[in-house]
Design a protein around this motif. Structure first.
Motif, PDB file in Angstrom:
ATOM      1  N   ILE A 185      -1.926  14.603   2.185  1.00 10.10           N
ATOM      2  CA  ILE A 185      -0.536  14.593   1.730  1.00 10.10           C
ATOM      3  C   ILE A 185      -0.533  14.872   0.226  1.00 10.10           C
ATOM      4  O   ILE A 185      -1.562  14.762  -0.445  1.00 10.10           O
ATOM      5  CB  ILE A 185       0.183  13.259   2.025  1.00 10.10           C
ATOM      6  N   SER A 186       0.611  15.230  -0.301  1.00 12.69           N
ATOM      7  CA  SER A 186       0.695  15.620  -1.701  1.00 12.69           C
ATOM      8  C   SER A 186       0.468  14.421  -2.622  1.00 12.69           C
ATOM      9  O   SER A 186       0.614  13.255  -2.216  1.00 12.69           O
ATOM     10  CB  SER A 186       2.071  16.221  -1.991  1.00 12.69           C
ATOM     11  N   LEU A 187       0.161  14.719  -3.862  1.00 11.28           N
ATOM     12  CA  LEU A 187      -0.011  13.666  -4.852  1.00 11.28           C
ATOM     13  C   LEU A 187       1.306  12.921  -5.083  1.00 11.28           C
ATOM     14  O   LEU A 187       1.309  11.707  -5.306  1.00 11.28           O
ATOM     15  CB  LEU A 187      -0.508  14.255  -6.167  1.00 11.28           C
ATOM     16  N   GLU A 188       2.416  13.650  -5.001  1.00  9.05           N
ATOM     17  CA  GLU A 188       3.724  13.017  -5.163  1.00  9.05           C
ATOM     18  C   GLU A 188       3.988  12.012  -4.049  1.00  9.05           C
ATOM     19  O   GLU A 188       4.442  10.883  -4.303  1.00  9.05           O
ATOM     20  CB  GLU A 188       4.838  14.080  -5.177  1.00  9.05           C
ATOM     21  N   GLN A 189       3.685  12.406  -2.816  1.00  8.61           N
ATOM     22  CA  GLN A 189       3.879  11.506  -1.673  1.00  8.61           C
ATOM     23  C   GLN A 189       2.960  10.285  -1.780  1.00  8.61           C
ATOM     24  O   GLN A 189       3.365   9.161  -1.482  1.00  8.61           O
ATOM     25  CB  GLN A 189       3.587  12.240  -0.363  1.00  8.61           C
ATOM     26  N   THR A 190       1.739  10.537  -2.184  1.00  8.25           N
ATOM     27  CA  THR A 190       0.779   9.443  -2.301  1.00  8.25           C
ATOM     28  C   THR A 190       1.194   8.468  -3.390  1.00  8.25           C
ATOM     29  O   THR A 190       1.088   7.248  -3.224  1.00  8.25           O
ATOM     30  CB  THR A 190      -0.630   9.985  -2.604  1.00  8.25           C
ATOM     31  N   THR A 191       1.679   8.987  -4.490  1.00  7.63           N
ATOM     32  CA  THR A 191       2.165   8.124  -5.575  1.00  7.63           C
ATOM     33  C   THR A 191       3.310   7.242  -5.098  1.00  7.63           C
ATOM     34  O   THR A 191       3.328   6.028  -5.344  1.00  7.63           O
ATOM     35  CB  THR A 191       2.625   8.974  -6.769  1.00  7.63           C
ATOM     36  N   ASP A 192       4.250   7.833  -4.385  1.00  2.00           N
ATOM     37  CA  ASP A 192       5.373   7.059  -3.853  1.00  2.00           C
ATOM     38  C   ASP A 192       4.904   6.010  -2.854  1.00  2.00           C
ATOM     39  O   ASP A 192       5.437   4.893  -2.810  1.00  2.00           O
ATOM     40  CB  ASP A 192       6.384   7.991  -3.179  1.00  2.00           C
ATOM     41  N   ARG A 193       3.898   6.367  -2.055  1.00  4.67           N
ATOM     42  CA  ARG A 193       3.347   5.416  -1.090  1.00  4.67           C
ATOM     43  C   ARG A 193       2.732   4.222  -1.814  1.00  4.67           C
ATOM     44  O   ARG A 193       2.944   3.066  -1.424  1.00  4.67           O
ATOM     45  CB  ARG A 193       2.275   6.116  -0.242  1.00  4.67           C
ATOM     46  N   MET A 194       2.010   4.477  -2.875  1.00  2.00           N
ATOM     47  CA  MET A 194       1.352   3.396  -3.617  1.00  2.00           C
ATOM     48  C   MET A 194       2.348   2.482  -4.313  1.00  2.00           C
ATOM     49  O   MET A 194       2.120   1.285  -4.459  1.00  2.00           O
ATOM     50  CB  MET A 194       0.387   3.983  -4.645  1.00  2.00           C
ATOM     51  N   ILE A 195       3.469   3.058  -4.734  1.00  2.00           N
ATOM     52  CA  ILE A 195       4.471   2.283  -5.463  1.00  2.00           C
ATOM     53  C   ILE A 195       5.463   1.587  -4.533  1.00  2.00           C
ATOM     54  O   ILE A 195       5.925   0.476  -4.813  1.00  2.00           O
ATOM     55  CB  ILE A 195       5.229   3.195  -6.446  1.00  2.00           C
ATOM     56  N   ASN A 196       5.768   2.218  -3.394  1.00  2.00           N
ATOM     57  CA  ASN A 196       6.854   1.721  -2.536  1.00  2.00           C
ATOM     58  C   ASN A 196       6.455   1.334  -1.122  1.00  2.00           C
ATOM     59  O   ASN A 196       7.092   0.474  -0.521  1.00  2.00           O
ATOM     60  CB  ASN A 196       7.956   2.791  -2.434  1.00  2.00           C
ATOM     61  N   ARG A 197       5.419   1.947  -0.554  1.00  2.00           N
ATOM     62  CA  ARG A 197       5.161   1.779   0.869  1.00  2.00           C
ATOM     63  C   ARG A 197       4.602   0.396   1.190  1.00  2.00           C
ATOM     64  O   ARG A 197       3.798  -0.144   0.425  1.00  2.00           O
ATOM     65  CB  ARG A 197       4.195   2.853   1.366  1.00  2.00           C
ATOM     66  N   TYR A 198       5.017  -0.111   2.314  1.00  2.00           N
ATOM     67  CA  TYR A 198       4.632  -1.463   2.705  1.00  2.00           C
ATOM     68  C   TYR A 198       3.540  -1.481   3.763  1.00  2.00           C
ATOM     69  O   TYR A 198       2.762  -2.407   3.845  1.00  2.00           O
ATOM     70  CB  TYR A 198       5.865  -2.207   3.223  1.00  2.00           C
ATOM     71  N   HIS A 199       3.444  -0.447   4.584  1.00  2.00           N
ATOM     72  CA  HIS A 199       2.420  -0.433   5.634  1.00  2.00           C
ATOM     73  C   HIS A 199       2.072   0.993   6.016  1.00  2.00           C
ATOM     74  O   HIS A 199       2.748   1.947   5.654  1.00  2.00           O
ATOM     75  CB  HIS A 199       2.901  -1.200   6.875  1.00  2.00           C
ATOM     76  N   PHE A 200       0.945   1.128   6.733  1.00  2.00           N
ATOM     77  CA  PHE A 200       0.551   2.425   7.271  1.00  2.00           C
ATOM     78  C   PHE A 200      -0.111   2.205   8.624  1.00  2.00           C
ATOM     79  O   PHE A 200      -0.441   1.084   9.005  1.00  2.00           O
ATOM     80  CB  PHE A 200      -0.379   3.183   6.305  1.00  2.00           C
ATOM     81  N   GLY A 201      -0.329   3.294   9.346  1.00  5.10           N
ATOM     82  CA  GLY A 201      -0.879   3.185  10.700  1.00  5.10           C
ATOM     83  C   GLY A 201       0.225   2.895  11.698  1.00  5.10           C
ATOM     84  O   GLY A 201       1.397   3.154  11.458  1.00  5.10           O
ATOM     85  N   GLY A 202      -0.161   2.347  12.851  1.00  2.00           N
ATOM     86  CA  GLY A 202       0.814   1.993  13.867  1.00  2.00           C
ATOM     87  C   GLY A 202       1.172   3.113  14.808  1.00  2.00           C
ATOM     88  O   GLY A 202       2.164   3.024  15.534  1.00  2.00           O
ATOM     89  N   ASP A 203       0.353   4.181  14.818  1.00  2.00           N
ATOM     90  CA  ASP A 203       0.592   5.292  15.745  1.00  2.00           C
ATOM     91  C   ASP A 203      -0.038   4.948  17.094  1.00  2.00           C
ATOM     92  O   ASP A 203      -1.222   5.177  17.322  1.00  2.00           O
ATOM     93  CB  ASP A 203      -0.011   6.581  15.185  1.00  2.00           C
ATOM     94  N   ILE A 204       0.759   4.375  17.995  1.00  2.00           N
ATOM     95  CA  ILE A 204       0.225   3.874  19.264  1.00  2.00           C
ATOM     96  C   ILE A 204      -0.288   4.984  20.176  1.00  2.00           C
ATOM     97  O   ILE A 204      -1.010   4.723  21.144  1.00  2.00           O
ATOM     98  CB  ILE A 204       1.281   3.044  20.022  1.00  2.00           C
ATOM     99  N   ASN A 205       0.067   6.226  19.882  1.00  2.00           N
ATOM    100  CA  ASN A 205      -0.386   7.350  20.714  1.00  2.00           C
ATOM    101  C   ASN A 205      -1.685   7.982  20.203  1.00  2.00           C
ATOM    102  O   ASN A 205      -2.239   8.860  20.859  1.00  2.00           O
ATOM    103  CB  ASN A 205       0.706   8.429  20.768  1.00  2.00           C
ATOM    104  N   SER A 206      -2.145   7.534  19.048  1.00  2.00           N
ATOM    105  CA  SER A 206      -3.371   8.093  18.492  1.00  2.00           C
ATOM    106  C   SER A 206      -4.597   7.643  19.282  1.00  2.00           C
ATOM    107  O   SER A 206      -4.630   6.552  19.853  1.00  2.00           O
ATOM    108  CB  SER A 206      -3.532   7.673  17.031  1.00  2.00           C
TER     109      SER A 206
END
Length: 284
Positions: free
Chosen positions: A124-145
């Motif tokens: 993912i882009s550096l911009e998206q990653t930066t926003d994830r680090m500052i705002n995102r609360y969780h990751f994963g959870g793809d039950i179909n993976s």
């Protein structure tokens, strides 16, 4: 009882686990990827499924964190667990407690380098990653993976909340902070600090095996691990979903340098968001 090897993603958790597993689960300290199987991951969707918990029900999973730990906890020995979770309390449901936890080794890395590494790893882009680090609360959870790591929902918090949450173990003297940069600059002293910390929780005094210690340092050299991934592959590596190409897990390592690769606007955004923690850690 558990000792957590905790960190925000792409902060050096794999290196610390590799060193610990090489020292405690081999005769001579020589590292191989298979040794990481000795250090489980929590949360892990399969642990909850094995306990009959509906992993599609997020609230039910959260309510059973402690119950699952109780079931897999061997009270008479030390068990290591990797986690990228923050030490949360969600609706009065704890991530862990002192009945299950001996202590935590928390690994931290300059967030300006974390963003570069995680962007590459996650495609993912550096911009998206930066926003994830500052705002995102969780990751994963793809039950179909098909990958367990992608099916498992992890409440990582932000870079700063993840770091700050685990400090609570300082009060009980059950906390060791390890800076990724120290692992690079002074690997020998930093690993010795880790072993001395673990020695506090052993029933018998830890006597350093010097030959094994030296072999751990040599066999977990970044370039050696990078070559090992090239020859044998590495289960934690990901595939770029757009191109189908395999993304090397061991990419730049110590050569990852935000000063050369990070846009000024993103640098400023990260430094503003995490100013207090970065000053505390000597990154600013």
């Amino acid at each position: 009882m558990f000792i957590w090897i905790a960190s925000y993603p792409k902060s050096g958790n794999t290196l610390v686990r590799s060193m610990i597993s090489s020292y405690f689960f081999t005769k001579d300290g020589s590292y191989d990827f298979g040794l990481l199987k000795n250090i489980g991951q929590f949360p892990d969707v399969t642990l909850f499924e094995n306990c009959g918990i509906d992993t599609k029900n997020e609230k039910q999973v959260i309510r059973n964190y402690i119950n699952v730990q109780e079931k897999i906890n061997n009270k008479n020995s030390i068990q290591f667990f990797k986690t990228h979770s923050l030490l949360f309390n969600i609706d009065n449901n704890l991530f862990t407690n002192l009945d299950n936890t001996l202590g935590v080794i928390y690994i931290i890395r300059d967030p300006r380098n974390v963003v570069l590494s995680w962007s590459k790893h996650a495609s993912i882009s550096l911009e998206q990653t930066t926003d994830r680090m500052i705002n995102r609360y969780h990751f994963g959870g793809d039950i179909n993976s098909k990958k367990i790591s992608e099916r498992t929902l992890v409440y990582s918090g932000t870079w700063s909340t993840n770091f700050n949450s685990w400090k609570s173990f300082k009060v009980q003297d059950r906390y060791l902070l390890v800076k990724y940069e120290d692992l690079v600059i002074n690997k020998e002293k930093t690993f010795l600090d880790i072993l001395n910390f673990l020695g506090k929780f052993r029933k018998t005094k830890l006597i350093l095996d010097n030959k094994k210690f030296e072999n751990v340092l040599k066999s977990t050299d970044f370039q050696i691990m990078k070559n090992l991934e090239k020859d044998k592959g590495f289960v934690e590596a990901k595939i770029n979903k757009k191109t189908g190409e395999k993304i090397p897990f061991f990419n730049l390592g110590p050569k990852n340098d935000w000063k050369k690769k990070l846009d000024t606007k993103l640098k400023d955004k990260i430094e503003t968001a995490f100013s207090n923690e970065m000053k505390e850690l000597g990154y600013l």
